[in-house]
Write an enzyme that holds these catalytic residues in place. Structure first.
Site, mmCIF file in Angstrom:
data_model
loop_
_atom_site.group_PDB
_atom_site.id
_atom_site.type_symbol
_atom_site.label_atom_id
_atom_site.label_comp_id
_atom_site.label_asym_id
_atom_site.label_seq_id
_atom_site.Cartn_x
_atom_site.Cartn_y
_atom_site.Cartn_z
ATOM 1 N N CYS A 39 -38.138 -21.193 9.258
ATOM 2 C CA CYS A 39 -38.664 -20.134 10.118
ATOM 3 C C CYS A 39 -37.573 -19.119 10.500
ATOM 4 C CB CYS A 39 -39.343 -20.739 11.350
ATOM 5 S SG CYS A 39 -40.440 -19.581 12.198
ATOM 6 N N GLU A 41 -42.436 -29.502 9.175
ATOM 7 C CA GLU A 41 -42.609 -30.667 10.069
ATOM 8 C C GLU A 41 -43.971 -30.659 10.749
ATOM 9 O OE1 GLU A 41 -42.087 -27.535 12.926
ATOM 10 O OE2 GLU A 41 -41.054 -27.948 11.037
ATOM 11 N N HIS A 97 -43.464 -24.052 8.795
ATOM 12 C CA HIS A 97 -42.966 -25.257 9.456
ATOM 13 C C HIS A 97 -43.351 -26.510 8.675
ATOM 14 C CE1 HIS A 97 -41.558 -23.640 13.387
ATOM 15 N NE2 HIS A 97 -42.359 -22.652 13.053
#
Length: 387
Positions: free
Chosen positions: A246, A333, A331
């Protein structure tokens, strides 16, 4: 109690207040996620922003501490169509309203969020003021005109001290620009020994940790507001494998000579399609950013595009042609797939191991000395952070 939201173009929304009372200013943005309002509220990348949820019902499953992405929220306001005061969820520990009261966040409900979203899509993100006061519209306009966009968000959300998350595997430095807890969780799952450092940590300070790799985290705001990080990345490029996420992706691009620019209304939500140019596969990704890498600026750099957004063709992934370094704009995760993009952490681990194998053979005694020094330094920093 009544609440009002005034945009800088003069549009006024009137609704019902929830959460805290008072006034708050910020950049008005929208998130397209159907679920995940708690993760949105606790994401440091929303620091300084008034968030509009496009999904109409918010608050229906309450708040659970285990689902926080950060120790506390940094949003400046929440705009919803319908606020559910009584959640129905066996995991809920308290309500959305009580969370917002605890952290002084103003909320407004019974707003036409579809209209608000269309305004932002047409005219772009804009400044706004959210208030429960009885001030006149003219007074609110004066306050809004005097408002300046925050430039110190990363400093507000980054850790102030280095700390250690022990693991049995390779040591990675996680540079915290406003890192979501999910990144550390995914690294720990893979056995990484994680050392989290503040955003303004220098290249020499990172070298003294003797890491095997470096993670550049997500974070809020304009990447050009963090020039010291750009210089740090440029200095370490080629010395260690690097993975940017990001804001870390944007900083990586700037460090390699590319450019970034502000988007009209950004990408915020858990349903953004991204195409992997190497495999042709499309991933549904979670995103939260208002800036993007300028594709034309990649010409003449050592970067190549690995992923693109299927909606607007913006750059979603990069890798360095000469050094072990890559980045993604989304992202991995968060993985709304739910685990589609977790392979990126595995690729980073493989990159670290291949890089270590490519290095000249170091005598065993020197290896042991370096490992002992690294352990001693990590323990000392952990004790310092605990104090």
């Amino acid at each position: 109690m009544q609440a009002r939201l005034l945009l800088e173009d003069g549009t006024l929304f009137t609704g019902k207040a929830f959460g805290s009372e008072g006034e708050s200013t910020g950049e008005v943005v929208f998130n397209t996620g159907i679920t995940g309002y708690q993760e949105v509220i606790s994401d440091p990348s929303y620091c300084g922003q008034i968030v509009t949820m496009t999904y109409p019902l918010i608050g229906n499953y309450g708040i659970t501490r285990d689902d926080f992405e950060f120790i506390r929220p940094f949003i400046h306001g929440l705009v919803v169509r319908q606020h559910e005061e009584i959640p129905s969820n066996w995991r809920a520990q308290y309500t959305l309203d009580s969370l917002m009261k605890e952290y002084g966040i103003i909320g407004i409900s019974e707003v036409d969020t579809r209209m608000l979203t269309r305004i932002i899509r047409q005219h772009g993100t804009m400044k706004g003021i959210l208030t429960t006061s009885n001030k006149s519209v003219e007074e609110l306009k004066e306050q809004l005109n005097a408002m300046t966009i925050m430039r110190d968000q990363v400093d507000r959300v980054s850790t102030k001290r280095r700390y250690h998350l022990p693991g049995n595997g390779e040591t990675v430095v996680l540079v915290d620009f406003g890192s979501k807890d999910g990144i550390a969780r995914d690294l720990s799952k893979r056995g990484f020994d994680v050392v989290v450092v503040p955003y303004d940590t220098t290249a020499d300070q990172i070298r003294r940790i003797h890491p095997d790799g470096i993670i550049l985290s997500n974070g809020p705001g304009d990447p050009k507001d963090v020039p010291q990080a750009i210089e740090m990345i440029r200095s370490l490029l080629g010395e260690y494998p690097i993975f940017g996420i990001c804001l870390g992706h944007q900083l990586f691009a700037l460090a390699c000579g590319a450019d970034t620019e502000k988007m009209k209304f950004g990408h915020r939500g858990g349903n953004h399609p991204v195409k992997d140019l190497m495999t042709g596969r499309c991933y549904i990704t979670s995103q939260n950013h208002g800036y993007t890498v300028v594709q034309d600026s990649l010409k003449g750099t050592d970067l190549e595009v690995t992923h693109v957004n299927n909606n607007d063709k913006t750059v979603e992934g990069l890798k360095h042609k000469k050094h072990p370094a890559f980045s993604v704009q989304y992202h991995p995760e968060a993985a709304p797939g739910p685990f589609d993009s977790g392979y990126l952490f595995d690729e980073f681990q493989t990159m670290i191991r291949e890089f270590k194998q490519s290095l000249p053979n170091i005598p065993q005694q020197a290896k042991m000395l370096a490992a002992a020094q690294k352990t001693a330094e990590a323990k000392g920093e952990l004790k310092h952070a605990q104090k």
